[in-house]
Enzyme design. Structure first.
Site, PDB file in Angstrom:
ATOM      1  N   ASP A 129       0.662  -1.235  -0.046  1.00  0.00           N
ATOM      2  CA  ASP A 129       0.074  -0.062  -0.192  1.00  0.00           C
ATOM      3  C   ASP A 129       0.811   1.354   0.098  1.00  0.00           C
ATOM      4  OD1 ASP A 129      -2.357  -1.704   0.061  1.00  0.00           O
ATOM      5  OD2 ASP A 129      -2.397  -1.491   2.389  1.00  0.00           O
ATOM      6  N   TYR A 172       7.456 -10.451   5.667  1.00  0.00           N
ATOM      7  CA  TYR A 172       7.278  -8.944   6.069  1.00  0.00           C
ATOM      8  C   TYR A 172       7.953  -8.542   7.326  1.00  0.00           C
ATOM      9  CZ  TYR A 172       3.850  -8.176   2.251  1.00  0.00           C
ATOM     10  OH  TYR A 172       3.025  -7.933   1.049  1.00  0.00           O
TER      11      TYR A 172
END
Length: 284
Positions: free
Chosen positions: A60, A124
């Site tokens: 994002d 991540y």
């Protein structure tokens, strides 16, 4: 005469602060995506057919990548041979200047290779810093690259206990973003790694080093739900701050209801990094 099409796997990194995300944004949108700039750079190579980047992992606005990946097809004109891996990487980096986007490595892959569906794991990393009243107290080299927490201390042991609750295969419906497409993706995911560990800051004066403590929260899975990592990170931070207990995290997981997720608990995008995308048979 046209040459045959060559497919490549592209590993690339970027600082996501100035972009709308990794995916391409429409021309009508003022802020562009990383993919827009990758494809603009690729068109400078004068291919016979416009080059499209098929991104493996969405990120994002404000989210960074130490290593994301994509595959592309290149068909050169006038029967020219395919680009070598090194030449292609160097050429793309040359045309990406001065954007904070860099091609790390290029691999020639078979024509049926797909960067998204062939990925076997994604890792991540979320960076936290304690002892910081707000972002203005961060060293300039850390701004937009971590989540500054006003807490002087975190109960890391409790966070690590809660991390073990999330580890393994579960229905993560509670950690699914309400804006995600609930039909297209199963909420059942397997987390192979959930870790909370101390980390290092970047260049800092000694007086800052005494006050600030950096932490990394790491998650590894084949795939994740939309905004799942930011929501899990926010919950672990809530545990570290004493606002939730590990047993309450277990209850949230078992409820399997997006509406049960605590308000304002999602971590901001700044501290999130896509660390790695792994493939069988490709040594990274």
């Amino acid at each position: 005469m046209s040459s045959s099409v060559a497919r490549y796997l592209i590993l690339f990194q970027y600082c996501g602060t100035r972009y709308s995300g990794v995916m391409a944004a429409p021309d009508t949108q003022a802020v562009r995506g990383v993919q827009n700039y990758l494809e603009l750079a690729a068109q400078k190579l004068k291919p016979e057919v416009p080059i499209r980047f098929f991104i493996s992992s969405r990120t994002d606005s404000g989210v960074h990548a130490l290593c994301n990946s994509a595959h592309i097809d290149i068909q050169r004109t006038n029967g020219k041979p395919p680009f070598s891996e090194n030449i292609l990487a160097n050429a793309l980096n040359y045309h990406l200047k001065p954007e904070p986007i860099s091609v790390l490595k290029v691999y020639r892959v078979p024509p049926d290779f797909h960067a998204r569906y062939r990925a076997v794991a994604r890792t991540y990393m979320y960076r936290l810093v304690t002892g910081c009243p707000d972002g203005s107290h961060l060293p300039v080299f850390e701004r937009n690259l971590c989540w500054p927490l006003q807490s002087v201390n975190l109960d890391v042991a409790a966070m690590q206990e809660a991390a073990q609750v999330l580890l393994g295969t579960h229905d993560f419906s509670t950690f699914r973003s309400p804006s995600s497409d609930a039909v297209s993706s199963s909420p059942v995911k397997t987390l192979d790694q959930v870790e909370v560990a101390p980390a290092c800051g970047r260049l800092m004066p000694h007086q800052m080093q005494r006050k600030l403590q950096f932490w990394e929260v790491t998650f590894k899975s084949r795939s994740f739900l939309y905004k799942q990592v930011r929501r899990m990170t926010g919950i672990l931070v809530s545990v570290g701050q004493g606002r939730l207990t590990p047993s309450q995290v277990k209850e949230l997981l078992e409820i399997r209801d997006t509406a049960a997720f605590p308000g304002n608990a999602m971590a901001p995008p700044d501290g999130l990094f896509l660390k790695n995308v792994e493939y069988d048979g490709i040594d990274q």
